[in-house]
Design a protein around this motif. Structure first.
Motif, PDB file in Angstrom:
ATOM      1  N   GLN A 368      11.193  -5.355  29.349  1.00  0.00           N
ATOM      2  CA  GLN A 368       9.744  -5.251  29.428  1.00  0.00           C
ATOM      3  C   GLN A 368       9.048  -5.606  28.117  1.00  0.00           C
ATOM      4  OE1 GLN A 368       8.855  -1.319  30.866  1.00  0.00           O
ATOM      5  NE2 GLN A 368       9.702  -1.699  32.909  1.00  0.00           N
ATOM      6  N   TYR A 369       9.668  -5.310  26.989  1.00  0.00           N
ATOM      7  CA  TYR A 369       9.025  -5.514  25.687  1.00  0.00           C
ATOM      8  C   TYR A 369       9.996  -6.272  24.791  1.00  0.00           C
ATOM      9  CZ  TYR A 369       5.459  -4.234  22.223  1.00  0.00           C
ATOM     10  OH  TYR A 369       4.425  -4.268  21.306  1.00  0.00           O
ATOM     11  N   SER A 370      10.355  -7.469  25.261  1.00  0.00           N
ATOM     12  CA  SER A 370      11.400  -8.237  24.587  1.00  0.00           C
ATOM     13  C   SER A 370      11.000  -8.650  23.173  1.00  0.00           C
ATOM     14  CB  SER A 370      11.750  -9.473  25.425  1.00  0.00           C
ATOM     15  OG  SER A 370      10.609 -10.280  25.622  1.00  0.00           O
ATOM     16  N   ASP A 371       9.713  -8.810  22.909  1.00  0.00           N
ATOM     17  CA  ASP A 371       9.298  -9.222  21.575  1.00  0.00           C
ATOM     18  C   ASP A 371       9.758  -8.235  20.515  1.00  0.00           C
ATOM     19  OD1 ASP A 371       8.126 -11.413  22.681  1.00  0.00           O
ATOM     20  OD2 ASP A 371       6.105 -10.558  22.741  1.00  0.00           O
ATOM     21  N   THR A 372       9.834  -6.983  20.866  1.00  0.00           N
ATOM     22  CA  THR A 372      10.224  -5.951  19.896  1.00  0.00           C
ATOM     23  C   THR A 372      11.680  -5.543  20.046  1.00  0.00           C
ATOM     24  OG1 THR A 372       7.981  -5.086  19.777  1.00  0.00           O
ATOM     25  CG2 THR A 372       9.754  -3.606  19.099  1.00  0.00           C
ATOM     26  N   PHE A 373      12.094  -5.273  21.272  1.00  0.00           N
ATOM     27  CA  PHE A 373      13.406  -4.643  21.474  1.00  0.00           C
ATOM     28  C   PHE A 373      14.537  -5.635  21.682  1.00  0.00           C
ATOM     29  CE2 PHE A 373      10.529  -1.166  22.545  1.00  0.00           C
ATOM     30  CZ  PHE A 373      11.113  -0.106  21.873  1.00  0.00           C
ATOM     31  N   LEU A 374      14.250  -6.851  22.105  1.00  0.00           N
ATOM     32  CA  LEU A 374      15.327  -7.808  22.303  1.00  0.00           C
ATOM     33  C   LEU A 374      15.692  -8.429  20.950  1.00  0.00           C
ATOM     34  CD1 LEU A 374      17.135  -8.925  24.460  1.00  0.00           C
ATOM     35  CD2 LEU A 374      15.525 -10.797  24.819  1.00  0.00           C
ATOM     36  N   LEU A 401      23.033  -5.841  30.460  1.00  0.00           N
ATOM     37  CA  LEU A 401      23.155  -7.216  29.958  1.00  0.00           C
ATOM     38  C   LEU A 401      22.902  -8.235  31.070  1.00  0.00           C
ATOM     39  CD1 LEU A 401      26.290  -6.787  27.649  1.00  0.00           C
ATOM     40  CD2 LEU A 401      23.895  -6.994  26.955  1.00  0.00           C
ATOM     41  N   GLN A 402      23.303  -7.908  32.295  1.00  0.00           N
ATOM     42  CA  GLN A 402      23.048  -8.841  33.400  1.00  0.00           C
ATOM     43  C   GLN A 402      21.553  -9.082  33.579  1.00  0.00           C
ATOM     44  OE1 GLN A 402      24.944  -7.076  36.789  1.00  0.00           O
ATOM     45  NE2 GLN A 402      26.984  -7.817  36.244  1.00  0.00           N
ATOM     46  N   ALA A 403      20.783  -8.010  33.472  1.00  0.00           N
ATOM     47  CA  ALA A 403      19.330  -8.163  33.623  1.00  0.00           C
ATOM     48  C   ALA A 403      18.734  -9.012  32.512  1.00  0.00           C
ATOM     49  CB  ALA A 403      18.676  -6.781  33.642  1.00  0.00           C
ATOM     50  N   LEU A 404      19.359  -9.021  31.341  1.00  0.00           N
ATOM     51  CA  LEU A 404      18.856  -9.822  30.225  1.00  0.00           C
ATOM     52  C   LEU A 404      19.274 -11.279  30.359  1.00  0.00           C
ATOM     53  CD1 LEU A 404      19.581  -7.375  27.256  1.00  0.00           C
ATOM     54  CD2 LEU A 404      17.408  -7.736  28.437  1.00  0.00           C
ATOM     55  N   TYR A 405      20.520 -11.521  30.755  1.00  0.00           N
ATOM     56  CA  TYR A 405      21.030 -12.892  30.820  1.00  0.00           C
ATOM     57  C   TYR A 405      20.468 -13.665  32.012  1.00  0.00           C
ATOM     58  CZ  TYR A 405      24.426 -12.411  27.047  1.00  0.00           C
ATOM     59  OH  TYR A 405      25.009 -12.262  25.810  1.00  0.00           O
ATOM     60  N   CYS A 406      19.996 -12.956  33.023  1.00  0.00           N
ATOM     61  CA  CYS A 406      19.459 -13.683  34.173  1.00  0.00           C
ATOM     62  C   CYS A 406      18.128 -14.365  33.848  1.00  0.00           C
ATOM     63  CB  CYS A 406      19.293 -12.734  35.358  1.00  0.00           C
ATOM     64  SG  CYS A 406      18.026 -11.479  35.137  1.00  0.00           S
ATOM     65  N   ASN A 407      17.511 -13.985  32.742  1.00  0.00           N
ATOM     66  CA  ASN A 407      16.269 -14.618  32.290  1.00  0.00           C
ATOM     67  C   ASN A 407      16.609 -15.692  31.261  1.00  0.00           C
ATOM     68  OD1 ASN A 407      13.710 -15.338  31.482  1.00  0.00           O
ATOM     69  ND2 ASN A 407      13.021 -13.248  31.076  1.00  0.00           N
ATOM     70  N   LYS A 408      16.382 -16.931  31.605  1.00  0.00           N
ATOM     71  CA  LYS A 408      16.750 -18.032  30.719  1.00  0.00           C
ATOM     72  C   LYS A 408      15.985 -17.996  29.400  1.00  0.00           C
ATOM     73  CE  LYS A 408      19.516 -19.759  33.795  1.00  0.00           C
ATOM     74  NZ  LYS A 408      20.986 -19.689  33.595  1.00  0.00           N
ATOM     75  N   GLU A 409      14.824 -17.381  29.394  1.00  0.00           N
ATOM     76  CA  GLU A 409      14.042 -17.336  28.165  1.00  0.00           C
ATOM     77  C   GLU A 409      14.693 -16.474  27.093  1.00  0.00           C
ATOM     78  OE1 GLU A 409      10.216 -15.984  29.249  1.00  0.00           O
ATOM     79  OE2 GLU A 409       9.714 -17.740  30.497  1.00  0.00           O
ATOM     80  N   ASN A 410      15.622 -15.610  27.492  1.00  0.00           N
ATOM     81  CA  ASN A 410      16.263 -14.718  26.521  1.00  0.00           C
ATOM     82  C   ASN A 410      17.501 -15.331  25.881  1.00  0.00           C
ATOM     83  OD1 ASN A 410      14.365 -12.771  27.227  1.00  0.00           O
ATOM     84  ND2 ASN A 410      15.691 -11.857  28.790  1.00  0.00           N
ATOM     85  N   ALA A 411      17.874 -16.534  26.302  1.00  0.00           N
ATOM     86  CA  ALA A 411      19.140 -17.119  25.845  1.00  0.00           C
ATOM     87  C   ALA A 411      19.198 -17.230  24.327  1.00  0.00           C
ATOM     88  CB  ALA A 411      19.343 -18.481  26.496  1.00  0.00           C
ATOM     89  N   GLN A 412      18.124 -17.698  23.707  1.00  0.00           N
ATOM     90  CA  GLN A 412      18.142 -17.901  22.254  1.00  0.00           C
ATOM     91  C   GLN A 412      18.254 -16.576  21.514  1.00  0.00           C
ATOM     92  OE1 GLN A 412      14.843 -20.165  20.815  1.00  0.00           O
ATOM     93  NE2 GLN A 412      15.594 -20.260  18.705  1.00  0.00           N
ATOM     94  N   LYS A 413      17.545 -15.564  21.990  1.00  0.00           N
ATOM     95  CA  LYS A 413      17.605 -14.272  21.318  1.00  0.00           C
ATOM     96  C   LYS A 413      18.963 -13.598  21.489  1.00  0.00           C
ATOM     97  CE  LYS A 413      12.647 -13.378  21.844  1.00  0.00           C
ATOM     98  NZ  LYS A 413      11.613 -12.449  22.378  1.00  0.00           N
ATOM     99  N   LEU A 414      19.693 -13.949  22.547  1.00  0.00           N
ATOM    100  CA  LEU A 414      20.993 -13.341  22.814  1.00  0.00           C
ATOM    101  C   LEU A 414      22.152 -14.145  22.246  1.00  0.00           C
ATOM    102  CD1 LEU A 414      20.401 -12.355  26.540  1.00  0.00           C
ATOM    103  CD2 LEU A 414      20.685 -10.750  24.650  1.00  0.00           C
ATOM    104  N   GLU A 415      21.879 -15.219  21.575  1.00  0.00           N
ATOM    105  CA  GLU A 415      22.954 -16.103  21.104  1.00  0.00           C
ATOM    106  C   GLU A 415      23.890 -15.401  20.142  1.00  0.00           C
ATOM    107  OE1 GLU A 415      23.528 -20.485  18.987  1.00  0.00           O
ATOM    108  OE2 GLU A 415      21.501 -19.694  19.410  1.00  0.00           O
TER     109      GLU A 415
END
Length: 1286
Positions: A368-374, A401-415
């Motif tokens: 929900q608040y990826s700018d801060t917590f991701l 983690l599944q909920a995070l990886y299913c969003n393609k926009e999070n790929a760079q932050k999860l690298e």
């Protein structure tokens, strides 16, 4: 924005437990401590780093007091304002109940009751509380605090005075005391009420509190609780949460409760804090959006020309932006306080439920608040917890983690996170928890990338398609499909040599075949197909598969190799089976699942499609691969999955003719068992009368059988004409013809061809010592057996033909006679075993149970004594073999497999004979040769012998008891014959005693039902022990078999007290005068046996080493004198027994005749019968060798079960010269010493929930506490164990 936690922030010392129960608590009005240990508002960058590693102990320590935070911003926790003097207004949940009403009958009176019942809309409840807060925020806050306390299961009450004068830490400590002792209201009632009243105290040791309690009231409590917190923050997000009073006090309280020792406080407050954090994240997200919109409006207004710019609007927007920034800083400060004060400690709590809550909520924050917590500073906690020791927590991390990886926009932050924890995630695909493994595979599928996953990582997942766990295999199938089986979008169209277009799935099927070959698991094609069945439609592309097999490759295509063709045929066959039946392969099927109407419709449609295509192509496939046995085996089974009605509805009979013709050709060309077996099964399906095509199929079958029978007769005649001069060609001709007949005999009735006489002729020739090859003789026995069974199956159950019955009786008699001769006289063990099993199977079919149909009673056959002896002798030679024959040491895997196969054959032989015993085809006494091996061969045949003993007892208890005694006497004679004189301390003799003890346990706990059987064992045993009465070698000595009485004493516990006198009188009547009083060493078995019976009699005399030691008197001596006498008696018995001390660590060989056992509700595993529960015995003492054996004690201590049962049943025993004496005081067992070993069973056996202290006076209560067991106080209330959390 909210300051992130750095990857290296340092945790508090987990060993500091000085002031548990009051962490992060400050006095309201003086600020609330920061969640960090050393950070200050002035220097937030100098906070000590918090480093948490997997496996570290849980953290429940109290941190140092923090500084007050400034009015705005800062990294500390929000301060809690000082409470006002409480007024007289009631809180939000406070309602005045009616005089005669209760909380459940009338409206709920507290927030807790409202939330628990869940009957009111949560928003209306929160709005009501807000109205109360606006009127008197102190009382409203008091209601909210009390709500959290009650939700934790604590009945303590937080008063307005406590809220005003006490710190939160003191309040929590006070509530902890209330939680550990009694609730406040109940405690007051006990002080004022009469001691006669009964009060049920809360079961604090049980650990029940609302979050984990079951029942209709608490079914939705957790959801209502979480919803209340979310709605509360949402409704207060515009004003109340910024007043620096309500939120500061709530966060301070929850932070303190989350550090409590009490598990209920910790669990409830952590859930509340995490849900509060989630609600604040939503508020922060809303503020962020509003701030961005305001900033855009401000920039847009400012960029206008000077004349068009509205200065007032700019000031309004500037003020609005300032307010939003201030509110955002305030919310971020609250979130930071909760994260540092609660999450960083509780994510590694000892309770897995708390750790799972933390992982679930941090995933929500990141989404929900990826700018801060991701960010890596927060992702690290999820990565560390992937190593948690509890599967549910690991599963929650994977789900996050599944909920995070299913969003393609999070790929760079999860690298960076992916590179760091990729190996751990891949390894979790092999997790021991199957649910975790499934989710891990799905996660790996989401992050699959050529740059991230190596080929080795992918191969580890590939092999999981062969897993026996279906969910794991299907998840791996999805990974495999996404990795390897994606269609090429290039649009290139493949064609066969004759120009036919190939299916788009052709390259995928080729890849599937190659994958199956390279996996080197060729016996598991069905598993591979099942894994991919719901993932890829290529498995239902029948045209694609048959074209690859039948069509010649076109330009640019590679020719399939023989190995690839074989693999493709096997895969295609598995796909056909899966489509036709819709069930997973053997070994992978889960619980029985009822197919839905939609699934049945899908199965029917798939079956029709495959039938329509393969009816036309199967004959061509059989014609092409007719000489390849491996391919033919799979192709021949395809008709079994057809919808055979399509042959007639679609006018495809010509293809049926081709199919039958190819099947005849294959039978003529092949003699392999698997080929013939599949051909026989498919022909049986085609000849089924349920389909119109059966007439044509039966005509073809008749012609085939005529040819096979004629060829067999000719080859057999040639073989016997040649006699001893028969060559290999003659033997091969008979063998091949017999192979075909035998496989068709299994599915088709060939008895009309009158081949029984031919087979019996071969068996008779073997008995006449003529040379008959092993293969021919074995198949002759099997075919003759099946011929008899087919004749029996043809009989009319209502009006059988008498000539057929005479024919069957004649065949059975002849068959049994010749097979019995083979069992005794033939030298080949394989032939003997085949004849043995055939005899057993025939006798079971024609057992007494056939007489259930009166018209079939003439078919009953009995075993003659000669056959019984032959069968029993074979068991001794083939089944109960010596250790040197049974366990030949070898390291060769092939030899190990052979040993397993040999054991399987021996078990079949034993089970076959036991069936004769169970069906009463042989005398139960013949089972003595089996029962005597119960202990020696327990690992190999224990289950079979135990079941046989149980079934035999159901038929005849007395004869079974005699058989057990016979087994013991046979073993005793064997030992007696090898030892002169007999050594009662030798291992063989002790083994017989142990066997007797095991037999004794099988009689169960109800002496009434086993009374006659137990008495018969003692009678038979006494007669055996004193016969002959005089020893020819020692006229002055005891009877030669007197030592058997020591073995017989093992059955004394099962003798009813009313029968013991009778048995003693019977024993004395068989002895000469004076023998009974002899106490020399050779006469000790007699003394031991008498003591085992006498000590069970209440008030009877006990014979010791010097004769009669005394008479028990009613109201006897003091307990100390009785204990002393028992001790002396034990010492004397042990001294006369001459037992050698056991080695350290060696279990004692204790006898049930002199062993004290406590009542155990779990006893009853020995008897496997479900019909007679009272006869269920116990093997617990035999199997559980972890504890030392119990010390020997008096028989008065064995169990008072018999006396209690007699009192209940009021049974008369006048036949023994006395009547039941009515109620007797049960003989209480001697108190056992407290076990200080820390065994959980000892503590669990003491049920504190039944202690009603309120029933006694204070003096009696004190006396009860004094008399409590020592180990009672080793079990503390459920406050959580401080073991390693991860």
């Amino acid at each position: 924005m909210m300051p992130a936690l750095h990857a290296g922030q340092k945790a508090q010392d987990p060993g500091d437990f000085a002031d548990i129960g009051s962490p992060h608590i400050t006095r309201r009005g003086k600020g609330m401590a920061s969640g960090s240990e050393g950070g200050t508002p002035e220097h937030p960058g100098h906070e000590e780093e918090h480093e948490v590693v997997p496996g570290e102990d849980s953290d429940f320590e109290e941190p140092r007091k923090g500084r007050k935070r400034p009015a705005k911003g800062g990294g500390g926790a929000p301060s809690a304002k000082k409470a006002k003097t409480p007024g007289g207004k009631k809180g939000a949940g406070g309602r005045t109940p009616k005089p005669n009403g209760t909380a459940t009958e009338e409206q709920a009176v507290t927030l807790f009751e409202v939330v628990k019942l869940g009957k009111s809309a949560m928003q209306s409840v929160v709005d009501e509380w807000i109205d109360s807060y606006k009127q008197d925020r102190d009382m409203a806050l008091l209601d909210l605090i009390q709500f959290f306390i009650q939700c934790s299961g604590c009945k303590g009450v937080v008063t307005a005075e406590m809220l005003h004068n006490m710190e939160h830490s003191d309040i929590i400590r006070k509530m902890t005391e209330e939680f550990d002792e009694e609730t406040g209201a109940l405690h007051k009632k006990m002080l004022t009420a009469s001691w006669v009243l009964h009060f049920q105290l809360p079961d604090l040791d049980s650990g029940d509190y609302p979050l984990i309690m079951t029942g209709p009231q608490y079914k939705r409590f957790k959801n209502n609780f979480c919803e209340f917190i979310a709605v509360l923050v949402r409704q207060c997000q515009y004003s109340i949460i910024y007043d620096q009073y309500m939120m500061d006090n709530v966060i301070s309280l929850l932070t303190g409760l989350s550090h409590s020792q009490v598990r209920a406080f910790r669990h409830t407050s952590t859930l509340a804090a995490m849900k509060l954090m989630t609600a604040l994240v939503n508020v922060a997200l809303t503020l962020s959006v509003n701030l961005d919109n305001t900033q855009r409006q401000y920039e847009s207004e400012r960029q206008k020309a000077q004349g068009k710019r509205a200065s007032e609007r700019l000031e309004i927007l500037m003020q609005k932006r300032a307010d939003l920034q201030e509110n955002q800083e305030e919310v971020e400060h609250m979130m930071n306080s909760i994260f540092k004060g609660v999450f960083v400690h509780r994510y590694r709590d000892s309770l897995p439920e708390i750790r799972a809550i933390c992982m679930e909520e941090i995933g929500t924050w990141m989404r929900q608040y990826s700018d801060t917590f991701l960010a890596d500073s927060y992702l690290k906690y999820v990565g560390w917890t992937l190593h948690d020791k509890v599967g549910e927590v690991r599963k929650m991390c994977i789900s996050t983690l599944q909920a995070l990886y299913c969003n393609k926009e999070n790929a760079q932050k999860l690298e960076l996170f992916t590179n760091r924890f990729k190996d751990r995630i891949v390894s979790m695909t092999l997790d021991k928890d199957m649910d975790v493994s499934v989710q891990a595979i799905k996660l790996v599928t989401m992050i699959m990338n050529d740059d991230i996953l190596t080929s080795e990582d992918c191969e580890n997942v590939y092999q999981l398609v062969y897993s026996s766990h279906r969910a794991v295999a299907q998840a791996a199938g999805e990974f495999l499909n996404k990795r390897l089986f994606q269609q090429d979008d290039s649009g290139k169209q493949l064609k066969t040599k004759r120009g036919k277009k190939r299916s788009p799935n052709t390259p995928l099927v080729r890849d599937l075949v190659q994958f199956f070959i390279e996996s080197e698991l060729h016996e598991h094609a069905a598993y591979l197909v099942d894994s991919l069945w719901e993932t890829n439609e290529m498995l239902k592309d029948w045209e694609c598969m048959t074209d690859l097999l039948l069509e010649e490759p076109g330009r640019g295509e590679e020719v399939l190799t023989d190995q690839q063709e074989t693999a493709l045929v096997e895969i295609m066959t598995c796909c056909i089976r899966q489509a036709s039946e819709g069930i997973p392969p053997i070994g992978r099927a889960s619980a029985k699942k009822v197919q839905t109407a939609r699934e049945k419709k899908q199965i029917y449609d798939d079956k029709v499609k495959l039938t329509e295509h393969l009816i036309q192509t199967l004959p061509a496939l059989l014609g092409k691969y007719a000489v390849d046995a491996e391919k033919v085996i799979n192709l021949l089974c395809i008709p079994q999955y057809f919808d055979l009605d399509i042959y007639t509805t679609s006018r495809l009979e010509k293809h049926l003719d081709l199919l039958l013709k190819h099947m005849q050709d294959i039978v003529e060309k092949h003699a392999e068992q698997e080929v013939l077996e599949e051909c026989s099964k498919s022909l049986m399906v085609l000849c089924s009368e349920d389909y119109p095509i059966h007439t044509k199929a039966m005509v073809s079958r008749g012609g085939l059988f005529d040819a096979l029978v004629q060829k067999f007769k000719q080859s057999l005649e040639t073989f016997f004409q040649e006699g001893d001069e028969a060559d290999e060609d003659d033997i091969f001709s008979v063998t091949s013809a017999q192979k075909r007949l035998m496989e068709f005999y299994k599915c088709h009735d060939l008895s009309p061809f009158d081949l029984f006489e031919k087979f019996i002729f071969i068996i008779k020739a073997a008995n006449d010592k003529n040379y008959i090859p092993q293969e021919i003789l074995i198949r002759s026995i099997a075919c003759a057996h099946m011929d008899v069974m087919w004749r029996f199956s043809r009989l009319d159950e209502h009006d059988p033909d008498k000539n057929d019955i005479r024919t069957i009786n004649s065949c059975v008699k002849t068959f049994l006679e010749y097979c019995s001769q083979l069992v005794e006289g033939y030298v080949d063990p394989t032939i003997q075993e085949e004849a043995f099993m055939s005899i057993v199977d025939i006798l079971v079919v024609f057992a007494r149970q056939v007489a259930a149909n009166p018209v079939m009673k003439n078919l009953i056959h009995h075993t003659d004594p000669v056959t019984e002896v032959r069968l029993t002798s074979l068991l001794g030679e083939r089944v109960f073999v010596g250790p040197e024959e049974e366990h030949q040491a070898t390291d060769d895997e092939e030899d190990e497999a052979n040993k397993i196969e040999a054991l399987h054959k021996r078990r079949n032989l034993l089970a076959g004979y036991c069936k004769l015993v169970v069906y009463n085809m042989v005398s139960i006494k013949t089972a003595a040769d089996i029962f005597k091996h119960y202990m020696r061969y327990y690992n190999d045949y224990g289950d079979i012998i135990k079941t046989t003993l149980s079934k035999a007892r159901e038929m005849d208890k007395v004869n079974t008891a005699r058989t057990l005694n016979l087994a013991l006497t046979q073993l005793f004679r064997e030992v007696k014959g090898t030892q002169q004189p007999l050594d009662r301390t030798s291992q063989p003799f002790l083994s017989i005693k142990e066997l007797a003890r095991r037999f004794s346990l099988t009689f169960g706990l109800d002496p009434v039902k086993t009374r006659q059987a137990v008495a018969e064992i003692h009678k038979e045993g006494i007669v055996f022990a004193i016969t002959p009465l005089d020893d020819p070698d020692d006229p002055e000595g005891p009877p030669p078999f007197l030592s058997f009485l020591e073995i017989l004493a093992e059955f004394s516990p099962k003798v009813m007290k009313q029968d013991r006198k009778t048995i003693l009188n019977y024993l004395e009547s068989k002895l000469r005068p004076g023998m009974i009083n002899k106490t020399d060493d050779p006469w000790l078995p007699l003394l031991t046996y008498r003591n085992s019976l006498l000590e069970g009699e209440h008030g009877s005399k006990v014979v010791g080493a010097r004769g009669i030691r005394g008479h028990g008197k009613k109201g006897g001596k003091s307990p100390s004198e009785m204990a002393a006498k028992r001790k002396l008696s034990l010492e004397a018995n042990e001294a006369f027994a001459g037992k050698t001390p056991n080695r350290p660590g060696q279990p004692l060989h204790t006898s049930t005749a002199v062993k004290r056992r406590r009542m155990d509700p779990e006893e009853g595993s020995e008897q496997s019968s479900e019909r007679d529960e009272s006869e269920q015995g116990s093997e617990r003492e035999f199997e559980h060798t972890g504890k030392p054996a119990l010390s020997q004690g008096s028989w008065a201590q064995v169990r008072h079960h018999d006396v209690a049962r007699k009192g209940r049943a009021n049974i008369s025993y006048s036949t023994h010269g006395r009547r039941g004496r009515g109620k007797q005081m049960p003989i209480e067992p001697e108190p056992e010493e407290a076990d200080d070993s820390g065994d959980d069973d000892d503590i669990a056996d003491f049920d504190t929930s039944d202690m009603h202290i309120g029933q006694s006076s204070p003096v009696d209560m004190a006396q009860q506490i004094v008399n409590l067991p020592d180990n009672l106080f080793t079990s503390s209330p459920d406050i959580g164990d401080f073991s390693s959390g991860i």
